[in-house]
Write a protein that holds these residues in place. Structure first.
Motif, PDB file in Angstrom:
ATOM      1  N   GLN A  36      46.726 -37.714   1.815  1.00 26.62           N
ATOM      2  CA  GLN A  36      47.181 -37.973   0.313  1.00 26.62           C
ATOM      3  C   GLN A  36      48.388 -39.035   0.320  1.00 26.62           C
ATOM      4  O   GLN A  36      48.182 -40.087  -0.159  1.00 26.62           O
ATOM      5  CB  GLN A  36      47.592 -36.906  -0.599  1.00 26.62           C
ATOM      6  CG  GLN A  36      46.473 -35.748  -0.846  1.00 26.62           C
ATOM      7  CD  GLN A  36      47.245 -34.659  -1.445  1.00 26.62           C
ATOM      8  OE1 GLN A  36      48.390 -34.408  -1.489  1.00 26.62           O
ATOM      9  NE2 GLN A  36      46.464 -34.102  -2.448  1.00 26.62           N
ATOM     10  N   LYS A  39      46.516 -42.456   1.230  1.00 28.60           N
ATOM     11  CA  LYS A  39      45.970 -42.744   0.240  1.00 28.60           C
ATOM     12  C   LYS A  39      46.783 -43.411  -0.784  1.00 28.60           C
ATOM     13  O   LYS A  39      46.522 -44.632  -1.344  1.00 28.60           O
ATOM     14  CB  LYS A  39      45.095 -41.725  -0.572  1.00 28.60           C
ATOM     15  CG  LYS A  39      43.542 -41.537   0.106  1.00 28.60           C
ATOM     16  CD  LYS A  39      42.930 -40.361  -0.516  1.00 28.60           C
ATOM     17  CE  LYS A  39      41.651 -39.856   0.341  1.00 28.60           C
ATOM     18  NZ  LYS A  39      40.735 -39.137  -0.305  1.00 28.60           N
ATOM     19  N   ASN A  40      47.949 -42.693  -0.924  1.00 33.19           N
ATOM     20  CA  ASN A  40      48.906 -43.415  -1.854  1.00 33.19           C
ATOM     21  C   ASN A  40      49.709 -44.437  -1.461  1.00 33.19           C
ATOM     22  O   ASN A  40      50.742 -45.085  -2.087  1.00 33.19           O
ATOM     23  CB  ASN A  40      49.717 -42.146  -2.508  1.00 33.19           C
ATOM     24  CG  ASN A  40      48.877 -41.276  -3.321  1.00 33.19           C
ATOM     25  OD1 ASN A  40      47.754 -41.572  -3.829  1.00 33.19           O
ATOM     26  ND2 ASN A  40      49.508 -40.151  -3.499  1.00 33.19           N
ATOM     27  N   SER A  41      49.851 -44.690   0.051  1.00 33.49           N
ATOM     28  CA  SER A  41      50.686 -45.628   0.527  1.00 33.49           C
ATOM     29  C   SER A  41      49.961 -47.016   0.679  1.00 33.49           C
ATOM     30  O   SER A  41      48.765 -47.136   0.170  1.00 33.49           O
ATOM     31  CB  SER A  41      50.877 -45.297   1.862  1.00 33.49           C
ATOM     32  OG  SER A  41      51.671 -44.271   1.915  1.00 33.49           O
ATOM     33  N   THR A  42      50.597 -47.983   0.799  1.00 29.71           N
ATOM     34  CA  THR A  42      49.876 -49.482   0.866  1.00 29.71           C
ATOM     35  C   THR A  42      50.566 -50.444   1.825  1.00 29.71           C
ATOM     36  O   THR A  42      51.667 -50.059   2.613  1.00 29.71           O
ATOM     37  CB  THR A  42      50.238 -50.164  -0.799  1.00 29.71           C
ATOM     38  OG1 THR A  42      49.380 -51.090  -0.878  1.00 29.71           O
ATOM     39  CG2 THR A  42      51.626 -50.246  -0.708  1.00 29.71           C
ATOM     40  N   MET A 190      54.730 -45.302   0.201  1.00 23.01           N
ATOM     41  CA  MET A 190      54.002 -44.782  -0.507  1.00 23.01           C
ATOM     42  C   MET A 190      54.562 -45.054  -2.120  1.00 23.01           C
ATOM     43  O   MET A 190      55.736 -44.980  -2.687  1.00 23.01           O
ATOM     44  CB  MET A 190      54.168 -43.196  -0.464  1.00 23.01           C
ATOM     45  CG  MET A 190      53.068 -42.351  -1.356  1.00 23.01           C
ATOM     46  SD  MET A 190      53.026 -40.499  -1.206  1.00 23.01           S
ATOM     47  CE  MET A 190      54.857 -40.072  -1.770  1.00 23.01           C
ATOM     48  N   ARG A 191      53.381 -45.550  -2.746  1.00 21.44           N
ATOM     49  CA  ARG A 191      53.613 -46.071  -4.276  1.00 21.44           C
ATOM     50  C   ARG A 191      54.017 -45.011  -5.364  1.00 21.44           C
ATOM     51  O   ARG A 191      53.481 -43.834  -5.248  1.00 21.44           O
ATOM     52  CB  ARG A 191      52.387 -46.537  -4.821  1.00 21.44           C
ATOM     53  CG  ARG A 191      51.940 -47.930  -3.895  1.00 21.44           C
ATOM     54  CD  ARG A 191      50.410 -48.221  -4.356  1.00 21.44           C
ATOM     55  NE  ARG A 191      49.535 -47.342  -3.795  1.00 21.44           N
ATOM     56  CZ  ARG A 191      48.237 -47.293  -3.806  1.00 21.44           C
ATOM     57  NH1 ARG A 191      47.694 -48.319  -4.569  1.00 21.44           N
ATOM     58  NH2 ARG A 191      47.436 -46.327  -3.414  1.00 21.44           N
ATOM     59  N   ASP A 193      53.595 -45.335  -8.231  1.00 25.47           N
ATOM     60  CA  ASP A 193      52.294 -45.263  -9.244  1.00 25.47           C
ATOM     61  C   ASP A 193      51.118 -45.497  -8.260  1.00 25.47           C
ATOM     62  O   ASP A 193      50.814 -46.742  -8.111  1.00 25.47           O
ATOM     63  CB  ASP A 193      52.571 -46.121 -10.406  1.00 25.47           C
ATOM     64  CG  ASP A 193      51.371 -45.957 -11.409  1.00 25.47           C
ATOM     65  OD1 ASP A 193      50.179 -45.291 -10.907  1.00 25.47           O
ATOM     66  OD2 ASP A 193      51.358 -46.587 -12.520  1.00 25.47           O
ATOM     67  N   PRO A 194      50.482 -44.706  -7.904  1.00 26.28           N
ATOM     68  CA  PRO A 194      49.186 -44.877  -6.995  1.00 26.28           C
ATOM     69  C   PRO A 194      48.031 -45.617  -7.631  1.00 26.28           C
ATOM     70  O   PRO A 194      47.369 -46.103  -6.887  1.00 26.28           O
ATOM     71  CB  PRO A 194      48.950 -43.540  -6.460  1.00 26.28           C
ATOM     72  CG  PRO A 194      49.969 -42.597  -6.723  1.00 26.28           C
ATOM     73  CD  PRO A 194      50.620 -43.195  -7.801  1.00 26.28           C
ATOM     74  N   SER A 195      48.106 -45.801  -8.845  1.00 22.20           N
ATOM     75  CA  SER A 195      47.152 -46.337  -9.753  1.00 22.20           C
ATOM     76  C   SER A 195      47.332 -47.924  -9.780  1.00 22.20           C
ATOM     77  O   SER A 195      46.407 -48.680 -10.071  1.00 22.20           O
ATOM     78  CB  SER A 195      47.079 -45.814 -11.187  1.00 22.20           C
ATOM     79  OG  SER A 195      48.231 -46.108 -11.880  1.00 22.20           O
ATOM     80  N   PHE A 275      56.271 -35.715  -4.586  1.00 21.76           N
ATOM     81  CA  PHE A 275      55.717 -36.726  -5.520  1.00 21.76           C
ATOM     82  C   PHE A 275      56.136 -36.584  -6.999  1.00 21.76           C
ATOM     83  O   PHE A 275      56.229 -35.485  -7.459  1.00 21.76           O
ATOM     84  CB  PHE A 275      54.037 -36.833  -5.441  1.00 21.76           C
ATOM     85  CG  PHE A 275      53.618 -38.065  -6.109  1.00 21.76           C
ATOM     86  CD1 PHE A 275      53.553 -39.317  -5.402  1.00 21.76           C
ATOM     87  CD2 PHE A 275      53.203 -38.090  -7.408  1.00 21.76           C
ATOM     88  CE1 PHE A 275      52.776 -40.590  -5.931  1.00 21.76           C
ATOM     89  CE2 PHE A 275      52.599 -39.249  -8.067  1.00 21.76           C
ATOM     90  CZ  PHE A 275      52.758 -40.474  -7.280  1.00 21.76           C
TER      91      PHE A 275
END
Length: 343
Positions: A36, A39-42, A190-191, A193-195, A275
């Motif tokens: 997770q 996936k939420n990191s960028t 990690m964002r 806002d993952p969206s 989170f």
């Protein structure tokens, strides 16, 4: 009257209960939380950044005295070269290509990296500290612009100082140098806002080449005009123990006392990543993008643990627990054989 082997076994059990099983231990759902986090990191452009805590307004700063990394106080809670950090990309598969290191040079131009410190009394990663860089140390990238001309930070004797007290030193600190695991100097953004995929002004990061690509004119960094390449909210997640323990995030609390390292220094606490917890959120601002060559040159002072075979027979938080258990198991078995042979 207890026999010698029974007393020895009881000692072994006591020893393991205090050393092997102490602390938080592994986290059975780490394979889920680790995935997770990734996936939420960028990806972010490499370059020179500041990290401002969203609730306190404090910046993460480097203090040359004892190589400290602590949240700012007073006049230092602003953008200046003491709060600017060099961020480099690594792109390891283990982290989905999203791992970065965070650097600062000290006054003698030694490259220091924000690193994850392990507390072997509590059995977890407890703090973000400044250690010698074990990653990307072939180039020492000093900040080549002065974001706040004439201001070098305010430091005086009334500010908190590292506490130097009596402490126990492990053998690894006696006239030796040991490389730390490189994952302790890896960090994920990690964002909040993952969206949303964070966009930056006139620059994007190319994961194929590991370099920035400009898609607009250069922006001159200007603190007073708040002129930069963009800012976004992130959790700063440690890459250490991502796949076997609860993830740890940088939390804006300074600590100045620690009792099992060779020198105490100012550090910043780590907390279990949560989170939606704004107390772990940082406003990350890119003031100048920069592409960096990657590479690593081993430190010639490194002393391999394997040289001292006797150290396998002692508990060492920096060696594999499996190796230590194996050696102690062999010792127990040998003790039984000797005891039976004497019967």
């Amino acid at each position: 009257m207890y026999s010698f082997p029974l007393v020895l076994i009881l000692f072994y059990i006591s020893f393991f209960s205090k050393n092997v099983f102490a602390g938080e231990g592994t986290y059975p759902l780490a394979y889920i939380t680790g995935d997770q986090i990734l996936k939420n990191s960028t990806h972010i452009p490499t370059g020179f950044y500041t990290f401002k805590h969203v609730e306190t307004g404090k910046y993460l700063q480097f203090i040359d005295f004892d190589n400290q990394v602590v949240p700012t106080e007073g006049a230092n809670s602003t953008v200046f070269n003491g709060t600017l950090w060099t961020v480099k990309w690594h792109g390891n598969d283990e982290y989905g290509g999203k791992n970065y290191s965070i650097h600062h040079l000290n006054k003698v131009k030694y490259d220091k990296c924000i690193s994850t410190r392990w507390d072997h009394h509590r059995g977890l990663d407890d703090a973000a500290v400044m250690w010698q860089c074990e990653v990307d140390n072939i180039t020492r990238n000093d900040i080549d612009f002065d974001i706040y001309p004439g201001f070098k930070g305010v430091y005086n004797e009334s500010l908190p100082r590292p506490i130097h007290g009596k402490r126990h030193l492990e053998p690894r600190y006696i006239n030796t140098y040991e490389s730390i695991r490189q994952d302790k100097q890896q960090w994920l953004f990690m964002r909040a806002d993952p969206s949303e995929t964070p966009l930056w002004k006139n620059v994007r990061f190319d994961t194929e080449t590991g370099e920035n690509r400009m898609n607009g004119p250069l922006i001159e960094p200007d603190r007073e005009k708040d002129q930069h390449y963009g800012r976004h909210l992130f959790y700063l997640v440690s890459g250490a123990h991502l796949w076997n323990m609860i993830p740890r995030c940088i939390y804006p609390q300074a600590s100045y006392e620690f009792d099992f390292t060779p020198n105490n220094t100012g550090v910043t606490a780590l907390d279990h990543c949560s989170f939606g917890n704004s107390s772990q959120l940082w406003e990350v601002t890119l003031w100048k993008p920069e592409s960096f060559p990657l590479g690593f040159t081993p430190n010639p002072m490194y002393v391999d643990d394997q040289v001292e075979s006797s150290r396998f027979l002692l508990w060492n938080a920096h060696t594999s627990p499996g190796t230590t258990i194996l050696w102690w198991g062999c010792l127990i078995g040998f003790t039984f054989i000797v005891w039976i042979w004497h019967q």
